[in-house]
Design an enzyme around this catalytic site. Structure first.
Site, PDB file in Angstrom:
ATOM      1  CB  SER A 129      89.019 -30.880 107.576  1.00 10.15           C
ATOM      2  OG  SER A 129      89.969 -30.338 106.658  1.00 10.15           O
ATOM      3  CE  LYS A 184      89.861 -29.072 110.737  1.00 10.60           C
ATOM      4  NZ  LYS A 184      89.524 -27.756 110.723  1.00 10.60           N
ATOM      5  CG  HIS A 187      93.292 -31.986 109.473  1.00 10.08           C
ATOM      6  ND1 HIS A 187      93.147 -30.654 109.126  1.00 10.08           N
ATOM      7  CD2 HIS A 187      93.030 -32.680 108.336  1.00 10.08           C
ATOM      8  CE1 HIS A 187      92.817 -30.561 107.846  1.00 10.08           C
ATOM      9  NE2 HIS A 187      92.733 -31.785 107.342  1.00 10.08           N
ATOM     10  CG  ASN A 188      93.332 -27.272 111.178  1.00 10.23           C
ATOM     11  OD1 ASN A 188      92.816 -28.229 110.598  1.00 10.23           O
ATOM     12  ND2 ASN A 188      92.673 -26.153 111.387  1.00 10.23           N
ATOM     13  CD  GLU A 191      95.043 -26.753 106.897  1.00 13.69           C
ATOM     14  OE1 GLU A 191      94.134 -27.589 107.108  1.00 13.69           O
ATOM     15  OE2 GLU A 191      94.864 -25.533 107.046  1.00 13.69           O
TER      16      GLU A 191
HETATM   17  P1  NAP Z   1      83.464 -17.678 111.081  1.00 14.47           P
HETATM   18  O1  NAP Z   1      83.863 -16.399 110.449  1.00 14.47           O
HETATM   19  O2  NAP Z   1      84.493 -18.451 111.804  1.00 14.47           O
HETATM   20  O3  NAP Z   1      82.235 -17.398 112.099  1.00 14.47           O
HETATM   21  C1  NAP Z   1      81.159 -16.631 111.681  1.00 14.47           C
HETATM   22  C2  NAP Z   1      79.886 -17.116 112.329  1.00 14.47           C
HETATM   23  O4  NAP Z   1      79.994 -17.092 113.751  1.00 14.47           O
HETATM   24  C3  NAP Z   1      78.714 -16.236 111.951  1.00 14.47           C
HETATM   25  O5  NAP Z   1      77.575 -17.023 111.842  1.00 14.47           O
HETATM   26  C4  NAP Z   1      78.648 -15.309 113.162  1.00 14.47           C
HETATM   27  O6  NAP Z   1      77.401 -14.710 113.344  1.00 14.47           O
HETATM   28  C5  NAP Z   1      78.937 -16.294 114.262  1.00 14.47           C
HETATM   29  N1  NAP Z   1      79.356 -15.613 115.479  1.00 14.47           N
HETATM   30  C6  NAP Z   1      80.533 -14.982 115.705  1.00 14.47           C
HETATM   31  N2  NAP Z   1      80.552 -14.469 116.948  1.00 14.47           N
HETATM   32  C7  NAP Z   1      79.362 -14.765 117.510  1.00 14.47           C
HETATM   33  C8  NAP Z   1      78.772 -14.501 118.765  1.00 14.47           C
HETATM   34  N3  NAP Z   1      79.444 -13.844 119.717  1.00 14.47           N
HETATM   35  N4  NAP Z   1      77.542 -14.966 119.005  1.00 14.47           N
HETATM   36  C9  NAP Z   1      76.876 -15.652 118.061  1.00 14.47           C
HETATM   37  N5  NAP Z   1      77.358 -15.938 116.847  1.00 14.47           N
HETATM   38  C10 NAP Z   1      78.589 -15.496 116.578  1.00 14.47           C
HETATM   39  O7  NAP Z   1      82.725 -18.567 109.960  1.00 14.47           O
HETATM   40  P2  NAP Z   1      83.172 -19.829 109.118  1.00 14.47           P
HETATM   41  O8  NAP Z   1      84.427 -19.548 108.362  1.00 14.47           O
HETATM   42  O9  NAP Z   1      81.958 -20.253 108.387  1.00 14.47           O
HETATM   43  O10 NAP Z   1      83.545 -20.923 110.219  1.00 14.47           O
HETATM   44  C11 NAP Z   1      82.599 -21.461 111.125  1.00 14.47           C
HETATM   45  C12 NAP Z   1      83.329 -22.412 112.076  1.00 14.47           C
HETATM   46  O11 NAP Z   1      83.915 -23.478 111.309  1.00 14.47           O
HETATM   47  C13 NAP Z   1      84.483 -21.746 112.828  1.00 14.47           C
HETATM   48  O12 NAP Z   1      84.585 -22.287 114.115  1.00 14.47           O
HETATM   49  C14 NAP Z   1      85.701 -22.126 112.001  1.00 14.47           C
HETATM   50  O13 NAP Z   1      86.878 -22.137 112.766  1.00 14.47           O
HETATM   51  C15 NAP Z   1      85.318 -23.519 111.535  1.00 14.47           C
HETATM   52  N6  NAP Z   1      85.951 -23.952 110.274  1.00 14.47           N
HETATM   53  C16 NAP Z   1      86.141 -23.064 109.269  1.00 14.47           C
HETATM   54  C17 NAP Z   1      86.706 -23.506 108.081  1.00 14.47           C
HETATM   55  C18 NAP Z   1      86.899 -22.561 106.923  1.00 14.47           C
HETATM   56  O14 NAP Z   1      87.555 -22.959 105.949  1.00 14.47           O
HETATM   57  N7  NAP Z   1      86.342 -21.354 106.964  1.00 14.47           N
HETATM   58  C19 NAP Z   1      87.083 -24.854 107.934  1.00 14.47           C
HETATM   59  C20 NAP Z   1      86.835 -25.735 108.998  1.00 14.47           C
HETATM   60  C21 NAP Z   1      86.263 -25.278 110.167  1.00 14.47           C
HETATM   61  P3  NAP Z   1      77.137 -13.247 112.720  1.00 14.47           P
HETATM   62  O15 NAP Z   1      76.853 -13.471 111.277  1.00 14.47           O
HETATM   63  O16 NAP Z   1      75.983 -12.749 113.489  1.00 14.47           O
HETATM   64  O17 NAP Z   1      78.380 -12.428 112.940  1.00 14.47           O
END
Ligand code: NAP
Length: 470
Positions: A129, A184, A187-188, A191
């Site tokens: 987070s 987690k 936590h959300n 939130e």
């Molecule tokens: P995201 O938009 O949730 O995910 C994008 C990433 O996933 C990209 O690298 C994408 O690859 C990959 N992806 C999606 N579908 C795929 C598939 N079928 N096969 C392989 N790769 C795939 O990105 P994010 O916001 O950085 O979050 C990453 C993770 O952290 C998520 O699980 C999210 O829930 C979690 N998270 C996010 C936050 C936040 O504030 N954003 C906070 C805590 C946790 P491509 O580039 O090839 O599409």
């Protein structure tokens, strides 16, 4: 070529920033993304001149890692995570470690761990987070899964994690299997509840007191300095001050009132329902997001069904003070419900959660970090088996304080009188009222259930199972 000590998969917001954070701490980091152009852009820009090994084929990525390999997934939860695990795991060997830092459902995490265990791969479903900034400069980490994996990851995790104001390093081994992701998700859920509570206060200040964003900013900044301070209050105060460069108007007034969501709030409510744990503030926050999404219907209904005038003409200072107390109460109750849910999950799933340590690591790096978490940790120090925050002598004093309660009720009553919805502030108050009710009208429910379905009931005056007399 010297191999990397850890690899990050997913070059979106979280993965990129986490990779930079790990590299800052002196590690060589391998990176991979399904779409190679993102890896390329990362290496040419933010990562330029730094200690990274980019790969464009999974086999190359895996081969660029020291053994036992440590692969940290930061990809889309659900199908994206399954897809990456399916593609990477055939190249891994016994003893290698896979960390899932995405927002995965705890049941998916448990399934994946079981599958990977067959090949001797250690799986660590870990909550992360803190958003973009947290990933870059210090997130709160909630690692779960194989403890043997945690033993090998602890040093990296501790270097990467946030440090709270009191020096607490915001990482702690949460527990086996899906424990890290359950925590987690909860936590959300907390939130969601705090965000909705703040937004409702904003709505009353805006519509009942007709305050401008700048005026509200002044009021909320004062609260932020007091017991209500925390990251979500901080960004609210900052956000109210943002001016749209195109129009010169406060940005908040230009944002469409439809809230998005990615599922973790829903999972919290669903998990709570599965466990029979009441989390009405979290439920209310979730429903409020669903209701917000019905913008077109709401606009139509607003022309059909009229309510009272939203303007409040009496002593504004009293309402402002009442709203502060209502918000404070609702924040306490949001944490109380989330922690009670964790307690229920710990019992049901045998996670052996340490609620004091969980509250302790939430003090920094994460979205729900706040001043309130400090007395919450003290409450669990006083009683590690605390059933509900409301039973802690300090919190029961705060919640039971007559002035505070009167103000909380006044804030909710005023909003109801003016027809301004405050579902979270109201749900929190009702949670307290229900929890402190030695009697609830469930006797009537039991009577009704027996009349229509012969479900039976217990009696207060006799032991045994009974039915209505025929
Ligand atoms: P995201 O938009 O949730 O995910 C994008 C990433 O996933 C990209 O690298 C994408 O690859 C990959 N992806 C999606 N579908 C795929 C598939 N079928 N096969 C392989 N790769 C795939 O990105 P994010 O916001 O950085 O979050 C990453 C993770 O952290 C998520 O699980 C999210 O829930 C979690 N998270 C996010 C936050 C936040 O504030 N954003 C906070 C805590 C946790 P491509 O580039 O090839 O599409």
């Amino acid at each position: 070529m010297e191999k990397a000590q850890i690899g990050v998969v997913g070059m979106e917001v979280m993965g990129k920033n986490l990779a930079l954070n790990i590299e800052d701490k002196g590690y060589k980091v391998a990176v991979f993304n399904r779409t190679g152009s993102k890896t390329e852009r990362f290496i040419e820009n933010e990562a330029s001149g730094k200690n990274f090994i980019p790969s464009y084929k999974i086999e190359d990525f895996v081969n660029s890692l020291e053994t036992p390999r440590k692969v940290w997934l930061m990809v889309k939860a659900g199908f994206g995570t399954d897809a990456m695990i399916g593609q990477i795991s055939p190249y891994l060997s016994e003893g290698d470690i896979m960390i899932d830092g995405g927002n995965s459902h705890f049941k998916d995490t448990e399934r994946r761990e079981e599958e990977l265990k067959k090949g001797g791969i250690l799986y660590a479903g870990s909550g992360v987070s803190g958003g973009e900034e947290g990933a870059r400069y210090g997130p709160c980490l909630m690692p779960g899964g194989a403890s043997a994996a945690y033993d090998q990851l602890e040093t990296i995790f501790k270097k990467v994690a946030a440090v709270a104001d009191d020096g607490t390093v915001c990482v702690f081994y949460i527990g086996e299997r899906g424990a890290g992701h359950f925590v987690k998700t909860t936590h959300n859920g907390i939130e969601y509840a705090i965000m909705e509570s703040i937004s409702e206060v904003y709505n009353v200040l805006k519509n009942a007191l007709k305050m401008s964003p700048e005026e509200m900013r002044g009021v909320m900044a004062e609260w932020e300095d007091e017991k209500l301070g925390g990251y979500l209050m901080e960004i609210t105060v900052d956000g109210l001050g943002i001016i749209d460069p195109d129009t010169g108007n406060p940005l908040i007034d230009l944002i469409l009132d439809k809230a998005g969501q990615k599922g973790t709030g829903k999972w919290t409510s669903q998990s709570a329902a599965d466990l029979g744990e009441p989390v009405p503030t979290i439920d209310a926050a979730l429903s409020a997001r669903f209701m917000s999404a019905k913008k077109e219907e709401r606009v139509k209904a607003s022309k059909l069904v009229h309510g009272p005038s939203e303007t409040y003409d009496e002593d504004k200072d009293i309402i402002i003070k009442s709203l502060r107390d209502a918000l404070y109460g609702s924040m306490i109750v949001s944490y109380a419900q989330g922690l009670a849910l964790l307690r229920a999950a710990s019992i049901e799933y045998d996670y052996k959660l340490d609620l004091k340590e969980i509250a302790n690591i939430w003090k920094g790096g994460c979205i729900i970090r706040s001043k309130l978490l400090f007395p919450i940790v003290e409450a669990f120090e006083r009683n590690p088996d605390l059933i509900n925050l409301i039973f802690d002598p300090e919190f029961s004093k705060v919640i039971g304080d007559w002035g505070m309660q009167t103000n909380w009720r006044l804030a909710v009553k005023t909003a109801l009188d003016l027809g301004i919805p405050v579902p979270a502030l109201q749900a929190s108050l009702t949670y307290v009222d229900s929890y402190r009710s030695a009697f609830l009208p469930a006797n009537m429910i039991q009577l009704q259930r027996d009349i229509f379905g012969a479900h039976g009931f217990k009696r207060l005056d006799k032991e045994g199972d009974f039915h209505i007399p025929k």
